[in-house]
Design a protein around this motif. Structure first.
Motif, PDB file in Angstrom:
ATOM      1  N   LEU A  11       0.813  -1.210   0.000  1.00 35.75           N
ATOM      2  CA  LEU A  11       0.000   0.000   0.000  1.00 35.75           C
ATOM      3  C   LEU A  11       0.846   1.259   0.000  1.00 35.75           C
ATOM      4  O   LEU A  11       0.370   2.337  -0.364  1.00 35.75           O
ATOM      5  N   ASP A  12       2.093   1.143   0.426  1.00 35.14           N
ATOM      6  CA  ASP A  12       2.976   2.303   0.519  1.00 35.14           C
ATOM      7  C   ASP A  12       3.831   2.497  -0.722  1.00 35.14           C
ATOM      8  O   ASP A  12       4.586   3.457  -0.806  1.00 35.14           O
ATOM      9  N   VAL A  13       3.744   1.593  -1.694  1.00 35.73           N
ATOM     10  CA  VAL A  13       4.591   1.654  -2.878  1.00 35.73           C
ATOM     11  C   VAL A  13       3.766   2.042  -4.100  1.00 35.73           C
ATOM     12  O   VAL A  13       2.711   1.460  -4.359  1.00 35.73           O
ATOM     13  N   LYS A  14       4.264   3.029  -4.820  1.00 36.71           N
ATOM     14  CA  LYS A  14       3.638   3.410  -6.091  1.00 36.71           C
ATOM     15  C   LYS A  14       4.692   3.285  -7.181  1.00 36.71           C
ATOM     16  O   LYS A  14       5.822   3.771  -7.026  1.00 36.71           O
ATOM     17  N   GLU A  15       4.324   2.626  -8.278  1.00 34.91           N
ATOM     18  CA  GLU A  15       5.287   2.297  -9.313  1.00 34.91           C
ATOM     19  C   GLU A  15       4.885   2.871 -10.664  1.00 34.91           C
ATOM     20  O   GLU A  15       3.697   3.025 -10.962  1.00 34.91           O
ATOM     21  N   SER A  16       5.897   3.176 -11.474  1.00 40.15           N
ATOM     22  CA  SER A  16       5.739   3.574 -12.867  1.00 40.15           C
ATOM     23  C   SER A  16       4.692   4.670 -13.015  1.00 40.15           C
ATOM     24  O   SER A  16       4.772   5.711 -12.375  1.00 40.15           O
ATOM     25  N   LEU A  17       3.683   4.436 -13.870  1.00 43.09           N
ATOM     26  CA  LEU A  17       2.707   5.477 -14.173  1.00 43.09           C
ATOM     27  C   LEU A  17       1.923   5.904 -12.937  1.00 43.09           C
ATOM     28  O   LEU A  17       1.611   7.092 -12.768  1.00 43.09           O
ATOM     29  N   GLU A  18       1.618   4.961 -12.067  1.00 46.36           N
ATOM     30  CA  GLU A  18       0.915   5.310 -10.834  1.00 46.36           C
ATOM     31  C   GLU A  18       1.764   6.263  -9.988  1.00 46.36           C
ATOM     32  O   GLU A  18       1.255   7.240  -9.419  1.00 46.36           O
ATOM     33  N   ALA A  19       3.066   6.004  -9.912  1.00 43.57           N
ATOM     34  CA  ALA A  19       3.972   6.869  -9.159  1.00 43.57           C
ATOM     35  C   ALA A  19       4.060   8.252  -9.788  1.00 43.57           C
ATOM     36  O   ALA A  19       4.042   9.277  -9.094  1.00 43.57           O
ATOM     37  N   VAL A  20       4.153   8.285 -11.110  1.00 44.50           N
ATOM     38  CA  VAL A  20       4.250   9.553 -11.829  1.00 44.50           C
ATOM     39  C   VAL A  20       3.007  10.411 -11.582  1.00 44.50           C
ATOM     40  O   VAL A  20       3.092  11.616 -11.317  1.00 44.50           O
ATOM     41  N   LYS A  21       1.839   9.789 -11.659  1.00 39.68           N
ATOM     42  CA  LYS A  21       0.592  10.529 -11.436  1.00 39.68           C
ATOM     43  C   LYS A  21       0.496  11.020  -9.993  1.00 39.68           C
ATOM     44  O   LYS A  21       0.017  12.133  -9.729  1.00 39.68           O
TER      45      LYS A  21
END
Length: 354
Positions: A11-21
């Motif tokens: 739940l604490d990790v955002k990757e690639s496009l999700e992280a960018v947004k």
């Protein structure tokens, strides 16, 4: 390069496009102008459709990647792995004489120096060789045209080569091809393998109490790996998850800034103007500039896809993304002078991760 991988809750990790947004949503003093973005996307469409066949072919080949990329041989994949590993922080801050090799700077100089070493019988694709390199040997490999300047972060480059070389020798029988096989020729699995196994590909930082992973260097490498295998239809590329490879030469965001697709607030512009210190990987300002640049290209991609869906069905998402990235590089090569390049903050980055 002491950035050790930390375990994080999913739940604490955002990757690639999700992280960018996620980063773009909270970015301060940098934002995407959607009206200017639409105009810029339309200008790319006009440029391509005015002379469709020639322009498409020109932008889909490697003419805006280094001239010294190797022909596809059995060493190509290992060459690309070394090249992308070393493709970071190739410029000094404004006012410092820049490193040049082969009368080029940036990633063109890097590719020239690597090819020069290989032509001089230094097998820089082979981990048995580069995992044992000394600092003096590496300094000679990256010697400059003038004999005065040195490539930035030489010690960090030596460490990176030793790290990836030792992993390849210990776990993958000395070739990156076995990493690709281990990932089952799948882009998502290969990006995860790169992150897990190789420190220079651990593009991770904290942003607003979340772990964000942008995989910038890994995406660029995977894109080139796909190009190696695409004629054989062997490498599966998840086109939905692929991000722009614009940071293979991190001057590309200058184009977005110049056409006002990206806008910076006065406070941030003044800070960059009055500060010659490089941006550092993981700082909020660095993450926000990078995320907004990547998201802008993603939005341009969607705009072109929308326009071309019926006109040019043969151009899939990856091909269009490649067209956009190379269009940005072409603008750097032909439109912008050194002064404009020097004014953009992403010219100077202190990071081993891209």
């Amino acid at each position: 390069m002491a950035n050790k991988k930390k375990k994080s809750s999913a739940l604490d990790v955002k990757e690639s496009l999700e992280a960018v947004k996620f980063i773009e949503k909270y970015a301060i003093d940098v934002w995407i102008d959607l009206e200017k973005l639409k105009k810029f996307a339309n200008s790319i469409i006009r440029f391509l459709t005015e002379n469709k066949i020639n322009q498409m072919k020109k932008l889909l080949n490697t003419s805006f990647r280094p001239k010294h990329y190797p022909n596809f041989t059995k060493e190509t994949v290992d060459w690309l792995f070394v090249f992308h590993t070393l493709n970071f922080s190739l410029f000094y801050p404004q006012g410092i004489k820049q490193w040049r090799a082969g009368d080029k700077d940036g990633f063109y100089a890097l590719s020239f120096a690597i090819k020069r070493a290989i032509d001089n019988e230094k097998p820089l694709w082979d981990p048995k060789y580069y995992s044992k390199l000394t600092l003096n040997e590496l300094e000679d490999i990256f010697r400059s045209d003038d004999g005065e300047t040195t490539i930035p972060l030489l010690n960090e480059r030596l460490t990176a080569l030793h790290q990836i070389g030792n992993v390849l020798l210990e776990k993958y029988k000395g070739t990156f091809k076995n990493c690709i096989k281990s990932a089952e020729y799948n882009s998502d699995k290969l990006i995860k393998l790169l992150f897990d196994e190789f420190e220079p590909y651990r593009d991770e930082a904290k942003y607003r109490n979340k772990t964000v992973r942008l995989y910038t260097k890994a995406n660029s490498l995977v894109s080139d790996i796909w190009a190696c295998y695409k004629k054989k239809n062997r490498f599966h590329l998840n086109k939905e998850n692929m991000m722009s490879t614009m940071f293979i030469d991190y001057r590309s965001p200058i184009v977005l800034f110049y056409f006002k697709v990206l806008t910076y607030g006065n406070k941030r512009l003044q800070k960059f103007k009055n500060n010659d210190q490089p941006l550092k990987h993981g700082d909020a300002e660095e993450l926000e500039l990078r995320a907004c640049s990547l998201l802008a290209v993603n939005k341009i991609l969607k705009q072109i896809e929308k326009e071309w869906r019926n006109k040019y069905p043969e151009y899939n998402r990856q091909n269009i993304l490649l067209l956009i990235d190379n269009y940005l590089l072409m603008n750097i090569a032909y439109r912008f002078d050194k002064y404009v390049c020097d004014q953009h903050p992403l010219r100077y980055i202190e990071s081993v991760y891209y």
